[in-house]
Design a protein around this motif. Structure first.
Motif, PDB file in Angstrom:
ATOM      1  N   VAL A 173      16.536   4.892  17.967  1.00  0.00           N
ATOM      2  CA  VAL A 173      17.916   5.044  18.431  1.00  0.00           C
ATOM      3  C   VAL A 173      18.715   3.820  17.998  1.00  0.00           C
ATOM      4  N   CYS A 174      19.961   4.061  17.585  1.00  0.00           N
ATOM      5  CA  CYS A 174      20.853   2.957  17.228  1.00  0.00           C
ATOM      6  C   CYS A 174      21.779   2.656  18.406  1.00  0.00           C
ATOM      7  N   ASN A 175      21.607   1.502  19.013  1.00  0.00           N
ATOM      8  CA  ASN A 175      22.481   1.064  20.098  1.00  0.00           C
ATOM      9  C   ASN A 175      23.761   0.454  19.518  1.00  0.00           C
ATOM     10  N   GLN A 176      24.891   0.759  20.148  1.00  0.00           N
ATOM     11  CA  GLN A 176      26.159   0.158  19.739  1.00  0.00           C
ATOM     12  C   GLN A 176      26.800  -0.526  20.944  1.00  0.00           C
ATOM     13  N   ILE A 177      27.164  -1.798  20.757  1.00  0.00           N
ATOM     14  CA  ILE A 177      27.764  -2.596  21.826  1.00  0.00           C
ATOM     15  C   ILE A 177      29.073  -3.188  21.311  1.00  0.00           C
ATOM     16  N   ASP A 178      30.182  -2.893  21.980  1.00  0.00           N
ATOM     17  CA  ASP A 178      31.491  -3.451  21.629  1.00  0.00           C
ATOM     18  C   ASP A 178      31.809  -4.628  22.553  1.00  0.00           C
ATOM     19  N   ILE A 179      32.228  -5.750  21.963  1.00  0.00           N
ATOM     20  CA  ILE A 179      32.517  -6.961  22.735  1.00  0.00           C
ATOM     21  C   ILE A 179      33.847  -7.545  22.276  1.00  0.00           C
ATOM     22  N   LYS A 180      34.729  -7.809  23.222  1.00  0.00           N
ATOM     23  CA  LYS A 180      35.994  -8.502  22.934  1.00  0.00           C
ATOM     24  C   LYS A 180      35.790  -9.994  23.180  1.00  0.00           C
ATOM     25  N   ILE A 181      36.031 -10.804  22.157  1.00  0.00           N
ATOM     26  CA  ILE A 181      35.772 -12.247  22.283  1.00  0.00           C
ATOM     27  C   ILE A 181      37.003 -13.053  21.856  1.00  0.00           C
ATOM     28  N   ILE A 182      37.038 -14.290  22.332  1.00  0.00           N
ATOM     29  CA  ILE A 182      38.047 -15.277  21.915  1.00  0.00           C
ATOM     30  C   ILE A 182      37.295 -16.462  21.326  1.00  0.00           C
ATOM     31  N   THR A 183      37.464 -16.705  20.045  1.00  0.00           N
ATOM     32  CA  THR A 183      36.744 -17.782  19.379  1.00  0.00           C
ATOM     33  C   THR A 183      37.507 -18.237  18.142  1.00  0.00           C
ATOM     34  N   GLN A 184      37.250 -19.475  17.738  1.00  0.00           N
ATOM     35  CA  GLN A 184      37.838 -20.013  16.518  1.00  0.00           C
ATOM     36  C   GLN A 184      36.895 -19.817  15.322  1.00  0.00           C
ATOM     37  N   LEU A 255      20.270  -6.946  25.971  1.00  0.00           N
ATOM     38  CA  LEU A 255      21.158  -7.568  24.989  1.00  0.00           C
ATOM     39  C   LEU A 255      22.472  -8.013  25.627  1.00  0.00           C
ATOM     40  N   LEU A 256      23.023  -7.196  26.516  1.00  0.00           N
ATOM     41  CA  LEU A 256      24.269  -7.576  27.195  1.00  0.00           C
ATOM     42  C   LEU A 256      24.075  -8.860  27.999  1.00  0.00           C
ATOM     43  N   PHE A 257      22.944  -8.956  28.673  1.00  0.00           N
ATOM     44  CA  PHE A 257      22.652 -10.165  29.452  1.00  0.00           C
ATOM     45  C   PHE A 257      22.515 -11.389  28.532  1.00  0.00           C
ATOM     46  N   SER A 258      21.764 -11.232  27.439  1.00  0.00           N
ATOM     47  CA  SER A 258      21.561 -12.348  26.515  1.00  0.00           C
ATOM     48  C   SER A 258      22.850 -12.772  25.831  1.00  0.00           C
ATOM     49  N   ILE A 259      23.681 -11.788  25.468  1.00  0.00           N
ATOM     50  CA  ILE A 259      24.960 -12.099  24.817  1.00  0.00           C
ATOM     51  C   ILE A 259      25.848 -12.911  25.753  1.00  0.00           C
ATOM     52  N   LYS A 260      25.953 -12.482  26.991  1.00  0.00           N
ATOM     53  CA  LYS A 260      26.773 -13.201  27.969  1.00  0.00           C
ATOM     54  C   LYS A 260      26.262 -14.628  28.153  1.00  0.00           C
ATOM     55  N   LYS A 261      24.945 -14.771  28.302  1.00  0.00           N
ATOM     56  CA  LYS A 261      24.350 -16.074  28.564  1.00  0.00           C
ATOM     57  C   LYS A 261      24.524 -17.021  27.369  1.00  0.00           C
ATOM     58  N   GLN A 262      24.237 -16.552  26.161  1.00  0.00           N
ATOM     59  CA  GLN A 262      24.290 -17.427  24.991  1.00  0.00           C
ATOM     60  C   GLN A 262      25.725 -17.682  24.525  1.00  0.00           C
ATOM     61  N   PHE A 263      26.624 -16.717  24.708  1.00  0.00           N
ATOM     62  CA  PHE A 263      28.024 -16.940  24.351  1.00  0.00           C
ATOM     63  C   PHE A 263      28.644 -17.984  25.266  1.00  0.00           C
ATOM     64  N   ASP A 264      28.300 -17.924  26.561  1.00  0.00           N
ATOM     65  CA  ASP A 264      28.807 -18.943  27.494  1.00  0.00           C
ATOM     66  C   ASP A 264      28.295 -20.322  27.093  1.00  0.00           C
TER      67      ASP A 264
END
Length: 270
Positions: A173-184, A255-264
């Protein structure tokens, strides 16, 4: 003399009819036993119900034989005709009353023969319900959903419409995750998303599998794309392949948990 031959003919006919009914009854019972052995791995047949079916078939066969014999006995033709009429009316009543039941049984047999899904397959119904096929009985298909609740669907209903089977051909299965971010640093955020996805234990890499080289080239295991731009944020879409449809939801949550943790940790605002 003529009467003697007529009586002899009737006697022989009665014996032959009884023998034929006995043979047909035994063949029917053996046929049902063989069907039960062949489909026992996919369809559960209650022993009491199965015994009842065999006895009912034998009863019908011998009942018809007796009616035919009554036709051969002089003076009982009217009684036989009455029994034929009663049997016809009874068969119509039984047919109307059990039409849905027999429809489910026939549909269950078709499911076993043509295998649009099997026990253990992950399927989705047209109404959105989805889960793992836990059982296929004579009457119903039992689906176990993510909440461990059992969805019981009549076989005639499930074969009348389409079913999405995520297991029968390809379980990935191909998972798709959309994330809105603010970054330089957009490229750094995209690379980090790929690293998070590819480090998951259920990540599917076609280069490390046994599929053909042509098919492997057509699968991008982890991809990050820009799908929307706004004044203050960028929307990124992570597309990542999972090894199994049963693990896809858990992988997405991880993945959502890891993305939140590592992006922070990297100072990337979501």
């Amino acid at each position: 003399m003529q009467g003697f031959f007529l009586d002899f003919f009737h006697s022989v006919s009665i014996v032959l009819i009884l023998i034929g009914a006995l043979v047909l009854s035994q063949l029917s019972r053996k046929g049902l036993n063989r069907y039960a052995r062949i489909t026992s791995a996919n369809i559960r047949i209650n022993p009491t119900t199965f015994s009842f079916l065999k006895n009912a078939i034998s009863f019908v066969i011998f009942g018809l034989a007796i009616i035919v014999i009554l036709h051969l006995i002089p003076g009982l033709e009217k009684l036989a005709t009455t029994l034929w009429a009663s049997a016809g009316i009874l068969s119509v009543v039984i047919g109307l009353a059990t039409q849905q039941t027999f429809g489910n049984i026939v549909s269950g047999i078709f499911i076993v023969i043509y295998k649009p899904f099997r026990i253990g397959d992950t399927i989705q119904l047209p109404n959105g319900n989805h889960g793992i096929v836990a059982d296929i009985t004579l009457q119903y298909t039992v689906i176990n959903n993510a909440e461990n609740r059992h969805i019981i669907v009549p076989n005639a209903v499930i074969t009348r419409d389409y079913v999405i089977n995520s297991t029968i051909i390809d379980d990935k299965v191909c998972n798709q995750i959309d994330i809105k971010i603010i970054t330089q640093d957009l490229e750094a955020a995209m690379d980090l998303l790929k690293q998070i996805a590819m480090s998951h234990p259920d990540f599917y890499d076609p280069q490390q599998s046994d599929i053909s080289e042509v098919k492997a080239r057509n699968i991008v295991p982890a991809q990050v794309q820009v799908v929307d731009l706004a004044d203050n944020w960028v929307t990124l879409r992570l597309s990542v392949w999972c090894k199994s449809s049963t693990k896809a939801f858990s992988m997405k949550s991880d993945l959502l948990f890891s993305i939140k943790k590592q992006f922070d940790a990297k100072g990337i605002r979501i």
